[in-house]
Write a protein that holds these residues in place. Sequence first.
Motif, PDB file in Angstrom:
ATOM      1  N   VAL A 267       4.549  -8.329  36.413  1.00 43.00           N
ATOM      2  CA  VAL A 267       4.375  -8.870  37.764  1.00 43.00           C
ATOM      3  C   VAL A 267       5.278 -10.076  38.004  1.00 43.00           C
ATOM      4  N   PHE A 268       5.273 -11.023  37.076  1.00 45.03           N
ATOM      5  CA  PHE A 268       5.999 -12.272  37.296  1.00 45.03           C
ATOM      6  C   PHE A 268       7.439 -12.246  36.801  1.00 45.03           C
ATOM      7  N   TYR A 269       7.711 -11.506  35.745  1.00 45.44           N
ATOM      8  CA  TYR A 269       9.037 -11.593  35.114  1.00 45.44           C
ATOM      9  C   TYR A 269       9.824 -10.291  35.124  1.00 45.44           C
ATOM     10  N   GLY A 270       9.197  -9.178  35.419  1.00 36.23           N
ATOM     11  CA  GLY A 270       9.911  -7.902  35.352  1.00 36.23           C
ATOM     12  C   GLY A 270      10.491  -7.678  33.962  1.00 36.23           C
ATOM     13  N   ALA A 271       9.741  -8.106  32.958  1.00 35.02           N
ATOM     14  CA  ALA A 271      10.222  -8.091  31.577  1.00 35.02           C
ATOM     15  C   ALA A 271      10.538  -6.684  31.099  1.00 35.02           C
ATOM     16  N   GLU A 272      11.652  -6.565  30.409  1.00 39.33           N
ATOM     17  CA  GLU A 272      12.069  -5.318  29.778  1.00 39.33           C
ATOM     18  C   GLU A 272      12.103  -5.535  28.273  1.00 39.33           C
ATOM     19  N   PRO A 273      11.836  -4.502  27.487  1.00 37.55           N
ATOM     20  CA  PRO A 273      11.887  -4.657  26.030  1.00 37.55           C
ATOM     21  C   PRO A 273      13.294  -5.029  25.557  1.00 37.55           C
ATOM     22  N   LYS A 274      13.363  -5.878  24.552  1.00 38.27           N
ATOM     23  CA  LYS A 274      14.631  -6.234  23.915  1.00 38.27           C
ATOM     24  C   LYS A 274      14.947  -5.181  22.857  1.00 38.27           C
ATOM     25  N   VAL A 275      16.209  -5.062  22.500  1.00 35.28           N
ATOM     26  CA  VAL A 275      16.644  -4.044  21.547  1.00 35.28           C
ATOM     27  C   VAL A 275      16.868  -4.681  20.174  1.00 35.28           C
ATOM     28  N   PRO A 276      16.184  -4.187  19.155  1.00 32.74           N
ATOM     29  CA  PRO A 276      16.418  -4.715  17.813  1.00 32.74           C
ATOM     30  C   PRO A 276      17.692  -4.121  17.216  1.00 32.74           C
TER      31      PRO A 276
ATOM     32  N   GLN B 145      10.413  -7.936  17.989  1.00 30.40           N
ATOM     33  CA  GLN B 145       9.152  -7.211  17.827  1.00 30.40           C
ATOM     34  C   GLN B 145       7.991  -7.974  18.459  1.00 30.40           C
ATOM     35  N   ALA B 146       7.927  -9.279  18.221  1.00 32.77           N
ATOM     36  CA  ALA B 146       6.849 -10.089  18.791  1.00 32.77           C
ATOM     37  C   ALA B 146       6.928 -10.090  20.321  1.00 32.77           C
ATOM     38  N   TYR B 147       8.137 -10.235  20.862  1.00 31.02           N
ATOM     39  CA  TYR B 147       8.325 -10.228  22.314  1.00 31.02           C
ATOM     40  C   TYR B 147       7.930  -8.872  22.910  1.00 31.02           C
ATOM     41  N   ASN B 148       8.456  -7.800  22.312  1.00 28.61           N
ATOM     42  CA  ASN B 148       8.160  -6.462  22.834  1.00 28.61           C
ATOM     43  C   ASN B 148       6.667  -6.153  22.761  1.00 28.61           C
ATOM     44  N   THR B 149       6.016  -6.586  21.699  1.00 31.87           N
ATOM     45  CA  THR B 149       4.579  -6.386  21.582  1.00 31.87           C
ATOM     46  C   THR B 149       3.846  -7.163  22.666  1.00 31.87           C
ATOM     47  N   ARG B 150       4.267  -8.397  22.892  1.00 31.07           N
ATOM     48  CA  ARG B 150       3.612  -9.245  23.890  1.00 31.07           C
ATOM     49  C   ARG B 150       3.721  -8.653  25.285  1.00 31.07           C
ATOM     50  N   ILE B 151       4.907  -8.159  25.658  1.00 33.19           N
ATOM     51  CA  ILE B 151       5.074  -7.656  27.030  1.00 33.19           C
ATOM     52  C   ILE B 151       4.456  -6.280  27.223  1.00 33.19           C
TER      53      ILE B 151
END
Length: 199
Positions: A171-180, A154-160
């Motif tokens: 831009v830098f990481y191409g971050a995708e949401p993690k699945v809980p 939740q903290a990661y998904n909120t941050r991204i």
Amino acid sequence: MTAIRRLKLLAPIAAVSLAACGINSVPTAEENVNAKWGNLQSEYQRRSDLIPNLVETVKGYAQQESKVLIEVTQARADAGRVQLSAADLDDPAKVRAFNDAQSRLTQAIIPLQRLQEAYPDLKSNQNFLTLQSQIEGTENSILVARRDYNEAVQAYNTRIRTFPDAIGAKVFYGAEPKVPFEAASGAQEAPDVNFNTAG
């Protein structure tokens, strides 16, 4: 103003801008998710390691309950075949498959632990009691580890997804949401446990 002076003035502004867009916080949050995932994996592994000992202890008391023992052994094998790495934590199908396999194992263990009701001598077997206690403790640890993992996700998904970190995340990481992890379908229903001991 010379070019060097301009660079000296712009450098702190650029550093603050980069820091504000998640350049450090996004990987930190992702590493936290991965660490919590590692903790959860170790709890699942501990449970998997304990189950064969519990099955062997029960076998001597419950020869006629081979169906229960076979189901537990099969569920453990099935759960071991479904692998999920930290790199797969953003794939809902893989997370769901892993969660379902672990949930089936949890449901298979319940009748095994309740065998002591059908076999009073089993209650006094120290190996059984110790193993049962360890598995119950591990199940509790799994619940805590799943909660910790879900909080980190939740903290990661909120941050991204929130400004300004969302900029750096994409831009830098191409971050995708993690699945809980979610409760498996049918988890709200108590399993049917029947040892056919009524005569």
